[in-house]
Scaffold this motif. Sequence first.
Motif, PDB file in Angstrom:
ATOM      1  N   ASP A   6       0.824  -1.205   0.000  1.00 35.03           N
ATOM      2  CA  ASP A   6       0.000   0.000   0.000  1.00 35.03           C
ATOM      3  C   ASP A   6       0.862   1.260   0.000  1.00 35.03           C
ATOM      4  OD1 ASP A   6       0.870   0.475   2.591  1.00 35.03           O
ATOM      5  OD2 ASP A   6      -0.990  -0.180   3.549  1.00 35.03           O
ATOM      6  N   GLU A   7       0.211   2.399   0.030  1.00 36.62           N
ATOM      7  CA  GLU A   7       0.925   3.671  -0.087  1.00 36.62           C
ATOM      8  C   GLU A   7       1.838   3.953   1.101  1.00 36.62           C
ATOM      9  OE1 GLU A   7      -3.167   4.268   1.658  1.00 36.62           O
ATOM     10  OE2 GLU A   7      -2.286   3.250  -0.079  1.00 36.62           O
ATOM     11  N   ASN A   8       1.616   3.264   2.225  1.00 36.02           N
ATOM     12  CA  ASN A   8       2.469   3.452   3.399  1.00 36.02           C
ATOM     13  C   ASN A   8       3.655   2.493   3.414  1.00 36.02           C
ATOM     14  OD1 ASN A   8       0.733   5.452   4.534  1.00 36.02           O
ATOM     15  ND2 ASN A   8      -0.642   3.804   5.192  1.00 36.02           N
ATOM     16  N   GLY A   9       3.758   1.662   2.382  1.00 37.88           N
ATOM     17  CA  GLY A   9       4.837   0.690   2.327  1.00 37.88           C
ATOM     18  C   GLY A   9       4.519  -0.612   3.024  1.00 37.88           C
ATOM     19  N   THR A  10       3.273  -0.765   3.473  1.00 38.38           N
ATOM     20  CA  THR A  10       2.866  -1.981   4.172  1.00 38.38           C
ATOM     21  C   THR A  10       2.500  -3.069   3.170  1.00 38.38           C
ATOM     22  OG1 THR A  10       1.997  -0.657   6.003  1.00 38.38           O
ATOM     23  CG2 THR A  10       1.243  -2.954   5.846  1.00 38.38           C
ATOM     24  N   ILE A  11       2.998  -4.268   3.414  1.00 38.44           N
ATOM     25  CA  ILE A  11       2.639  -5.411   2.572  1.00 38.44           C
ATOM     26  C   ILE A  11       1.269  -5.914   3.023  1.00 38.44           C
ATOM     27  CG2 ILE A  11       3.290  -7.744   1.870  1.00 38.44           C
ATOM     28  CD1 ILE A  11       6.205  -6.963   2.445  1.00 38.44           C
ATOM     29  N   VAL A  12       0.318  -5.930   2.109  1.00 33.50           N
ATOM     30  CA  VAL A  12      -1.068  -6.271   2.439  1.00 33.50           C
ATOM     31  C   VAL A  12      -1.309  -7.745   2.151  1.00 33.50           C
ATOM     32  CG1 VAL A  12      -3.488  -5.755   2.020  1.00 33.50           C
ATOM     33  CG2 VAL A  12      -1.770  -3.931   1.830  1.00 33.50           C
TER      34      VAL A  12
END
Length: 708
Positions: A689-695
Amino acid sequence: MTNIPETGRTSRITIRLVVIQILVFSLLLTLGGRLWYLQIRQGDEFAAEAAGNHVQQVVQPAVRGSILDARGVPLADNETRLVVSADRTELGRLPDDGEAVLASLAELLGMPVEEVTNRVRLCDAETPQPCWNGSPYQPIPITDEATTQQALQIRERAEDFPGISAEPTAVRRYPSPEGANTAQVLGYLSPVTDEEVEETEDTDAPLLRSDQIGRSGLERAYDSYLRGRAGVTRYEVDKFGSVLGEAESEPGEAGANLVTSIDARVQAVVEDELAQAMEAARDEFDDISGRNYEADAGAAIVLENDTGRVVAMASAPDYDPNVWVGGISAREYERLTDEDAHNPLLNRAIQGQGPPGSTFKVITATAAVNAGHDFDDTYDCSSSYSVGGQSFRNFESSSYGPITLGQAIEVSCNTVFYGIAHQEWLADGGTDPVDNPDDWLFRTAHDFGLGQPTGIDLPNEAAGRIPDREWKQDYWEANEETWCDIADSDRQDYEARIARENCTEGMNMRAGDMLNFSIGQGDVLVTPIQLATVYAALGNGGTLYTPTVGRAVIAADGEVIEEFEPQPSGQLPADEETLGNLRDATAAVMTTGSAAWRFGGWPQSEIPLRGKTGTAEASGDQQTTSWLATYSDDYTVVMTISQAGTGSGASGPAVRNIWEAIYGVGDDGSVDPDAALLPEPNRDLPRIDENGTIVPEQDEQPAQRREE
């Protein structure tokens, strides 16, 4: 009164003065030399130590990166826990070395005193686990399961617990998604040692005394990515420990995340099916040994054919990887290392070695064709084959008369391969080999990638063994003295008779050696991962791939640092016609051959399956080992169970259940795409996602269904 001449007295005074001058001069010279040594020779060292005495550093451990499955589901991550630690330096200042404090702490935590004491003792060559193998100058964790009330008592009663701290800390967690332990693949962490800190001092990534590093599995293989870099703040302090100011600071950097090719859903199925197959085997009676099958260990692998990526890898017996978090207890360590536990720390998928039995026959058939034998010629499948006064029999099949090589694979006829191996042995000169013998069987086995590690990205992979002429000579030289000592004795038992033969002829490649080799017996050793790469190459058209578990490394901010592409490692030594013949023969194994009774009703027209059974005989009172290697157009599934019986008998139902889960096949042979776990290989990385979190993909599914 005697009068002393004036000249004599003057002479003695002069001597005394000279001696005194020499002594004074020597003393000054000694002091000067010592001053030079301290100020010049060791000046820099003492200056650094002096500076160190006035600088204290505070280390903020880096958050270790997560290990994720192919869909972004965490297999290993971190959680905040209340960690109780002991400072050995401070405890050592107490009159009793902190024994009373540790006893009070054990009572507060509800732990045995012995366990608490063992956890803070230092490891050495004579100290058994559990013990602390990290630096003695850093806090040693005693438990990471302290309650809030326990932590508050420790902090509020600091005078009763000198050297003890209770702090919220990020600790490793292995959540076992879908019930998948993945223990031996993931590995575990432990503190760094002083030696490791010293070894990395001058490197680009020096270790700190507070670091933990991977000791096995992916935690070890990708440690440099996962570990990150701890933050260090240095403070100037006076001799009383009061802070005078901040000297310098180095910001920390969180570890990167590792995305693997493991699918946790398939992994859970493979682990469960392997465990159930072993349980079922133990209920079966073995007519040969006269007891139930032991089924003491096993392994199973699911591999992508055209990439070599590992979808699932199970090893049994297994264990809960969380036992290492916060320091393993004495009871748990004893359980894992007990002789009756059958070494659950071993990853048998890459470290377990054994004769592959008849699964090896695809290699022998290829060697036969390369040596000039026609695949479609007929060969005699008798019930036994005699050579040198010894009879070699069929194990899994009866006499079938004249059959082709393809049919010999289908019904697993040993004697066909005995005959070919014997002919090749004679052509190479028998026990008196010609110069540069063709050695088609040995050469082909090496060309299939056997006898050497596959190069998988997991540590401590075993190499297996192809017992060719070079190995035979080396083995004889290593054992000649022992064999000949036995040969010179008066012993007349079986071992002595074999020793006498080996003493004088052990370096020779005998006919019996070649016959055993042709069916994957004797001194042949393979690992499950090696066999999986062989059958995956049959499935993809002949390309051997280096198997991999790591798929990509992604930074904490979401940047893809490195994506690992499939790496071909060789080509099978077979032309297209031979590969086609092998595919047809291994398909017949599943429909009309040695595995057909386990795969009846399989939707072969929709999802073609191919494979080969194997039953490896063992020496002594060991029971036979079950092997089953199968492959579709997409995947390869290999299972082996030690001391469990035949290939299809022990492993067949479990392997079928794995295939049914992957493709969504019901008991009646119907295919339900919605029930399929992985009908085709996963080619994409998880969404970031845009925060760099792997979803994780599972979090996206409800939204996708709503959109549909």
